[in-house]
Write a protein that holds these residues in place. Structure first.
Motif, PDB file in Angstrom:
ATOM      1  N   SER A 122       0.834  -1.201   0.000  1.00 39.06           N
ATOM      2  CA  SER A 122       0.000   0.000   0.000  1.00 39.06           C
ATOM      3  C   SER A 122       0.870   1.253   0.000  1.00 39.06           C
ATOM      4  O   SER A 122       1.981   1.246   0.545  1.00 39.06           O
ATOM      5  N   TYR A 123       0.348   2.296  -0.621  1.00 35.46           N
ATOM      6  CA  TYR A 123       1.020   3.594  -0.538  1.00 35.46           C
ATOM      7  C   TYR A 123       0.549   4.282   0.729  1.00 35.46           C
ATOM      8  O   TYR A 123      -0.630   4.583   0.901  1.00 35.46           O
ATOM      9  N   ASN A 124       1.476   4.523   1.630  1.00 40.07           N
ATOM     10  CA  ASN A 124       1.181   5.184   2.895  1.00 40.07           C
ATOM     11  C   ASN A 124       2.231   6.261   3.120  1.00 40.07           C
ATOM     12  O   ASN A 124       3.336   5.975   3.576  1.00 40.07           O
ATOM     13  N   PRO A 125       1.903   7.510   2.764  1.00 40.10           N
ATOM     14  CA  PRO A 125       2.914   8.580   2.877  1.00 40.10           C
ATOM     15  C   PRO A 125       3.369   8.812   4.310  1.00 40.10           C
ATOM     16  O   PRO A 125       4.412   9.439   4.527  1.00 40.10           O
ATOM     17  N   ASP A 126       2.614   8.308   5.285  1.00 38.26           N
ATOM     18  CA  ASP A 126       2.980   8.488   6.693  1.00 38.26           C
ATOM     19  C   ASP A 126       3.665   7.263   7.286  1.00 38.26           C
ATOM     20  O   ASP A 126       3.852   7.179   8.511  1.00 38.26           O
ATOM     21  N   ALA A 127       4.026   6.301   6.429  1.00 32.62           N
ATOM     22  CA  ALA A 127       4.706   5.108   6.935  1.00 32.62           C
ATOM     23  C   ALA A 127       6.030   5.500   7.589  1.00 32.62           C
ATOM     24  O   ALA A 127       6.759   6.361   7.075  1.00 32.62           O
ATOM     25  N   PRO A 128       6.370   4.891   8.725  1.00 36.98           N
ATOM     26  CA  PRO A 128       7.625   5.234   9.390  1.00 36.98           C
ATOM     27  C   PRO A 128       8.836   4.823   8.563  1.00 36.98           C
ATOM     28  O   PRO A 128       8.746   3.935   7.697  1.00 36.98           O
ATOM     29  N   ALA A 129       9.935   5.477   8.800  1.00 35.85           N
ATOM     30  CA  ALA A 129      11.180   5.147   8.094  1.00 35.85           C
ATOM     31  C   ALA A 129      11.539   3.687   8.358  1.00 35.85           C
ATOM     32  O   ALA A 129      11.405   3.199   9.485  1.00 35.85           O
ATOM     33  N   PRO A 130      12.008   2.965   7.345  1.00 39.30           N
ATOM     34  CA  PRO A 130      12.348   1.544   7.516  1.00 39.30           C
ATOM     35  C   PRO A 130      13.731   1.383   8.158  1.00 39.30           C
ATOM     36  O   PRO A 130      14.704   0.979   7.502  1.00 39.30           O
ATOM     37  N   ASN A 131      13.812   1.678   9.432  1.00 38.80           N
ATOM     38  CA  ASN A 131      15.111   1.719  10.101  1.00 38.80           C
ATOM     39  C   ASN A 131      15.823   0.370  10.121  1.00 38.80           C
ATOM     40  O   ASN A 131      17.047   0.300   9.961  1.00 38.80           O
ATOM     41  N   ARG A 132      15.060  -0.716  10.297  1.00 38.27           N
ATOM     42  CA  ARG A 132      15.718  -2.035  10.319  1.00 38.27           C
ATOM     43  C   ARG A 132      16.256  -2.368   8.943  1.00 38.27           C
ATOM     44  O   ARG A 132      17.341  -2.956   8.819  1.00 38.27           O
ATOM     45  N   TRP A 133      15.536  -2.009   7.899  1.00 35.96           N
ATOM     46  CA  TRP A 133      15.987  -2.207   6.523  1.00 35.96           C
ATOM     47  C   TRP A 133      17.266  -1.410   6.249  1.00 35.96           C
ATOM     48  O   TRP A 133      18.221  -1.942   5.675  1.00 35.96           O
ATOM     49  N   LEU A 134      17.283  -0.168   6.656  1.00 29.71           N
ATOM     50  CA  LEU A 134      18.457   0.674   6.429  1.00 29.71           C
ATOM     51  C   LEU A 134      19.656   0.165   7.209  1.00 29.71           C
ATOM     52  O   LEU A 134      20.795   0.208   6.717  1.00 29.71           O
TER      53      LEU A 134
END
Length: 324
Positions: A122-134
């Motif tokens: 889904s497109y969610n402009p308010d999704a939190p930053a993917p810190n674990r991914w980064l």
């Protein structure tokens, strides 16, 4: 169950099914389009047509008690004929996501339309930053290589080969490269295939499986040199239709816009092709060595997938850098 004539559906006369009427009512209830023999809803390609067969069975089992398998097969074929549609447009100004449509000008609508590729994110402009991914990427790649991966994955969101590149992540093994593929599968869904570069080059049927796909993942790059590179080079830079063939079907001309993402222990090589045209199509990123004392989290993939809405925004950021 009431089996009196008054209870019969409009498409049944007590002995026969009116296929035209049945299909019309079925498609009114379950809107679909049939493109080159494959059924689509607004939510994308129906990979398992057994789902449709089961819906047909539910409709007819109230009036028929024998020969159901043959009737279902015939009605499914009739539905495909009545749902016929010419090829859907290839749209490079928008991305079809699970909750609507994101346009490259930054706008979004919850409206859905028939499309070749609908992502499972889904497109969610308010999704939190993917810190674990980064964090995962910072442990896997050199800092200067992360934006390259970001841009390439963003490039895969649109049905285009304008970038004319394939990406390879090369390492000694055990670094966690394959976690990227797992996360991409959670985002692309049926728009991603997992197979091998060798098969795409050498099997005459493999290339048709890439039609309508945005991304192809080779999770274990074969270290044997390719004896031919014609098809790989053509697909990476595809601008014209090419000959595609499916088993037991006449070959046809189709347009591929799939991108190749490969993981392995060494770069892709060719036995005879030493041309610049083969090597300049490759972007090669080398992973960091796995730390000797690193603890491998068996739930890492699940943790990364939980951030997929934020990862999608991160990919969009990479895509925007490419198109400006």
């Amino acid at each position: 169950m009431d089996m009196t004539p008054q209870a019969w559906p409009d498409w049944y006369d007590g002995r026969h099914i009116n296929e035209v009427l049945f299909c019309q009512q079925f498609l009114d209830k379950h809107p679909m389009k049939c493109v080159r023999g494959r059924l689509f809803t607004v939510d994308g390609l129906i990979e398992d047509e057994g789902q449709i067969g089961n819906l047909i069975l539910e409709e007819i089992s109230g009036v028929l008690t024998s020969g159901l398998s043959k009737v279902v097969t015939n009605l499914l074929a009739s539905i495909k004929l009545q749902a016929y549609s010419p090829p859907l447009p290839i749209e490079t100004d928008r991305i079809h996501v699970s909750n609507g449509t994101y346009f490259m000008d930054g706008s979004f609508t919850a409206d859905k339309s028939y499309c070749n590729n609908r992502l499972t994110v889904s497109y969610n402009p308010d999704a939190p930053a993917p810190n674990r991914w980064l964090q995962f990427l910072s442990e896997l790649l050199q800092p200067e290589d992360i934006p390259t991966l970001q841009e390439f994955l963003g490039y895969c969101l649109l049905p285009t080969t304008k970038g004319q590149k394939m990406l390879m992540l090369i390492g000694k093994g055990g670094e966690g490269k394959s976690r990227i593929g797992v996360v991409m599968n959670a985002i692309f869904g049926l728009n991603m295939n997992t197979t091998s570069i060798q098969k795409v080059e050498n099997s005459r049927f493999a290339r048709a499986d890439l039609e309508g796909k945005l991304l192809m993942l080779d999770d274990d790059l074969d270290m044997n040199a390719l004896t031919k590179t014609n098809y790989i080079k053509s697909i990476v830079t595809a601008e014209l239709r090419m000959d595609l063939e499916r088993k037991r079907e006449q070959s046809y001309q189709g347009l591929l816009y799939v991108r190749f993402l490969c993981f392995g222990n060494g770069a892709l090589t060719a036995l005879h092709d030493r041309s610049d045209g083969f090597f300049r199509r490759q972007i090669i990123l080398t992973t960091k060595d796995k730390p000797v004392d690193r603890f491998d989290d068996p739930f890492l993939a699940e943790k990364l997938i939980a951030e997929k809405e934020g990862i999608f925004l991160w990919m969009l950021e990479g895509l925007r850098r490419l198109v400006v």
